[in-house]
Write a protein that holds these residues in place. Sequence first.
Motif, short mmCIF file in Angstrom:
data_model
loop_
_atom_site.label_atom_id
_atom_site.label_comp_id
_atom_site.label_asym_id
_atom_site.label_seq_id
_atom_site.Cartn_x
_atom_site.Cartn_y
_atom_site.Cartn_z
N LYS A 201 -47.16 115.52 32.07
CA LYS A 201 -48.45 115.18 32.67
C LYS A 201 -48.54 115.92 34.00
N TRP A 279 -55.93 114.32 30.15
CA TRP A 279 -55.31 113.02 30.34
C TRP A 279 -56.41 112.02 30.69
N ASP A 280 -56.86 111.30 29.69
CA ASP A 280 -58.03 110.44 29.84
C ASP A 280 -57.67 109.00 29.50
N LYS A 281 -57.25 108.24 30.50
CA LYS A 281 -56.83 106.86 30.29
C LYS A 281 -58.00 105.94 29.98
N SER A 282 -59.23 106.43 30.20
CA SER A 282 -60.40 105.61 29.84
C SER A 282 -60.66 105.65 28.34
N SER A 283 -60.01 106.58 27.65
CA SER A 283 -60.17 106.72 26.20
C SER A 283 -59.22 105.78 25.47
N LYS A 284 -59.75 104.90 24.63
CA LYS A 284 -58.92 103.99 23.84
C LYS A 284 -58.01 104.78 22.89
N LYS A 287 -55.07 106.21 24.91
CA LYS A 287 -54.12 105.16 25.27
C LYS A 287 -53.30 104.72 24.05
N LYS A 288 -53.97 104.66 22.90
CA LYS A 288 -53.28 104.30 21.65
C LYS A 288 -52.25 105.37 21.30
N LEU A 290 -50.61 107.40 23.43
CA LEU A 290 -49.47 107.30 24.34
C LEU A 290 -48.51 106.19 23.92
N LYS A 291 -49.07 105.11 23.43
CA LYS A 291 -48.25 103.99 22.96
C LYS A 291 -47.49 104.37 21.68
#
Length: 306
Positions: A201, A279-284, A287-288, A290-291
């Motif tokens: 990142k 890198w868009d943490k607002s995107s579900k 985020k899915k 990355l998990k």
Amino acid sequence: MKSLASLLLWRLIALLMPLVSLGQTSEYEYLSWKSDLYNSGRIYDKPPQCVKIPDDLKLCHNVGYNEMLLPNLLEHETMAEVKQQAGSWVPLVHKNCHPGTQVFLCSLFAPVCLERPIYPCRWLCENVRDGCTPIMEAFGFPWPEMLTCEKFPQDDVCISAPNTTEASKPIGFSPVCPPCDNEMKMDAILENMCASEFAIKTKIKEVKRENVDRKVILQKRKKPVKLGTLMKEDMKKLTLYLKNGADCPCAQLENLGNTYLIMGRKVDNQYLLTGIHKWDKSSKEFKKTLKKLKSHKCPAYENVFK
């Protein structure tokens, strides 16, 4: 002999048309699971079995038939080995580098059930190779030895692909650089991650043209997501190259203010850029992804492309 050859041709026409190209055919009997087209000339302990193409063999979904021979034509004797090796090729099919890519690969990984093995036509191999090699090289992968086109027939019954003539591209058309042409979907990001040795990142400091490549200079602050073979001391001075990317569009490299998930591989003495996602943490979806990365298992690229 003639009746056997006739029966074989009729079965081929019924099962594979329009996938089978009929050249100057020879008359032969299917005697063993042995191919003199391959140097190994390997004979298997067990005769080939006709088995259902499993749902998780993604490479060969919707290929036009539902059952395959095992062992296959690449000397894979178990379904586990087929799935592991075939998974490495799924990203290439998604890149649409040639319309016959899936038919060519599946004729080897998941050959159709017939009395004797039917190989892909040499011209199909050559067309897929010529269309896909530039994309593979952008990710640091060569065209593998196991798919050397001279091994395949050109004057015999062989597998071809329908509608493989591509429309002419307009003059001046420049396709998006392969590592930049990606979707913000979980499967696409995971495929890029698996095709890469490391992921970080970071932000981009500067982009320079260097011969036919683009040199991507990163900012000092970097957070590892997947280190792989990359050492921490190497990460501090990491510079990436977009292979043959001097003239193809890459929107991400024009927006230096964004933070990116950047992926790469070391090839010879260079670190190649193999994927770049905002890198868009607002995107579900992001985020899915990355998990999912924490538990995702990748296919064995190194085994396939050596």
